[in-house]
Design a protein around this motif. Structure first.
Motif, short mmCIF file in Angstrom:
data_model
loop_
_atom_site.label_atom_id
_atom_site.label_comp_id
_atom_site.label_asym_id
_atom_site.label_seq_id
_atom_site.Cartn_x
_atom_site.Cartn_y
_atom_site.Cartn_z
N PRO A 71 -9.52 9.53 13.70
CA PRO A 71 -10.47 10.17 14.61
C PRO A 71 -11.34 9.14 15.34
O PRO A 71 -11.48 8.00 14.92
N ALA A 72 -11.90 9.59 16.46
CA ALA A 72 -12.91 8.85 17.23
C ALA A 72 -12.49 7.43 17.57
O ALA A 72 -13.21 6.48 17.35
N GLY A 73 -11.30 7.27 18.14
CA GLY A 73 -10.87 5.96 18.61
C GLY A 73 -10.44 5.00 17.53
O GLY A 73 -10.32 3.81 17.77
N GLY A 74 -10.21 5.49 16.33
CA GLY A 74 -9.82 4.63 15.22
C GLY A 74 -8.41 4.12 15.30
O GLY A 74 -8.00 3.25 14.55
N GLY A 75 -7.61 4.67 16.21
CA GLY A 75 -6.25 4.21 16.38
C GLY A 75 -5.34 4.60 15.25
O GLY A 75 -5.41 5.70 14.72
N GLY A 76 -4.50 3.68 14.85
CA GLY A 76 -3.51 3.92 13.82
C GLY A 76 -2.22 3.25 14.23
O GLY A 76 -2.16 2.53 15.22
N VAL A 77 -1.18 3.50 13.48
CA VAL A 77 0.13 2.92 13.78
C VAL A 77 1.17 4.02 13.77
O VAL A 77 1.10 4.95 12.97
N GLY A 78 2.10 3.92 14.69
CA GLY A 78 3.18 4.89 14.79
C GLY A 78 4.53 4.19 14.81
O GLY A 78 4.60 2.98 15.01
N PRO A 103 0.83 -1.21 0.00
CA PRO A 103 0.00 0.00 0.00
C PRO A 103 0.87 1.26 0.00
O PRO A 103 2.04 1.22 0.36
N ALA A 104 0.28 2.36 -0.38
CA ALA A 104 1.04 3.60 -0.57
C ALA A 104 1.62 4.17 0.72
O ALA A 104 2.65 4.82 0.70
N SER A 105 0.97 3.94 1.85
CA SER A 105 1.47 4.50 3.11
C SER A 105 1.51 3.43 4.19
O SER A 105 0.88 2.38 4.07
N LEU A 106 2.23 3.74 5.26
CA LEU A 106 2.32 2.81 6.38
C LEU A 106 0.96 2.64 7.06
O LEU A 106 0.60 1.53 7.47
N ASP A 107 0.18 3.70 7.13
CA ASP A 107 -1.15 3.62 7.72
C ASP A 107 -2.06 2.72 6.87
O ASP A 107 -2.81 1.91 7.41
N TYR A 151 -1.10 -0.83 7.57
CA TYR A 151 -1.62 -1.27 8.86
C TYR A 151 -3.10 -1.62 8.77
O TYR A 151 -3.56 -2.63 9.29
N ARG A 152 -3.87 -0.79 8.08
CA ARG A 152 -5.31 -1.03 7.98
C ARG A 152 -5.64 -2.19 7.06
O ARG A 152 -6.73 -2.76 7.15
N SER A 153 -4.73 -2.58 6.18
CA SER A 153 -4.99 -3.72 5.28
C SER A 153 -4.58 -5.06 5.90
O SER A 153 -4.86 -6.10 5.32
N ARG A 201 7.63 14.64 7.34
CA ARG A 201 7.46 13.85 6.13
C ARG A 201 6.02 13.32 6.04
O ARG A 201 5.39 13.41 4.98
N LEU A 202 5.48 12.81 7.15
CA LEU A 202 4.10 12.33 7.15
C LEU A 202 3.12 13.46 6.87
O LEU A 202 2.14 13.28 6.15
#
Length: 160
Positions: free
Chosen positions: A124-131, A54-58, A61-63, A146-147
């Motif tokens: 947003p709203a508790g959706g989390g993510g990756v860092g 995927p194009a981004s790290l986020d 993570y979501r895939s 950069r992000l």
């Protein structure tokens, strides 16, 4: 009768000479790196290895699939995936769920944690993510910028 013979490179402006030196240095580095990889593994590295990522790290993570009995996907990248996303080999991923205050818009978040900083795209709203965990503040700041440019989002910093 005496005269000087000037090469074509000497007749070029200084910025052209600098760019030429940089291009030659980059080419030499690529050849050395290629030879090292071939010597180490016997197989040359393909240049389009990360094309199916995927194009981004986020987005990566979501895939990721969530295994049964777990509440979040895996947080490990291979060395090739780290290189494709421009991360160092020592990079560690950390889930952003539960870090900082919840917001109503997507943002690039910087969180100071024990021993370093976590930088990532917070949903947003508790959706989390990756860092990504960074020990040095200037590297964390560079990654946040950069992000911010890649995703077109504002940087939201939280200091304890």
């Amino acid at each position: 009768m005496s005269g000087n013979v000037l090469s074509i490179a000497d007749r070029q402006p200084e910025d052209v000479q600098r760019r030429a030196v940089a291009a030659v240095s980059l080419q030499r580095w690529r050849e050395i790196e290629h030879a090292r990889v071939v010597k180490k593994g016997g197989v040359p590295v393909q240049t389009d290895q990360g094309s199916d990522l995927p194009a981004s790290l986020d987005a990566w993570y979501r895939s990721q699939p969530v295994k049964p009995g777990r509440i979040s996907p895996r947080l490990t990248l291979t060395d090739d995936e780290k290189r494709a996303y421009g991360l160092p080999k020592s990079a560690r991923l950390i889930a952003l769920r539960g870090l900082g205050d919840e917001v109503d818009h997507w943002s690039v978040a910087v969180f100071p944690v024990m021993g370093g900083y976590v930088v990532g795209v917070k949903a947003p709203a508790g959706g989390g993510g990756v860092g990504v965990f960074w020990r040095l503040s200037h590297k964390a700041s560079d990654y946040a910028r950069r992000l911010s440019v890649e995703h077109g989002m504002l940087i939201r910093e939280r200091y304890a």
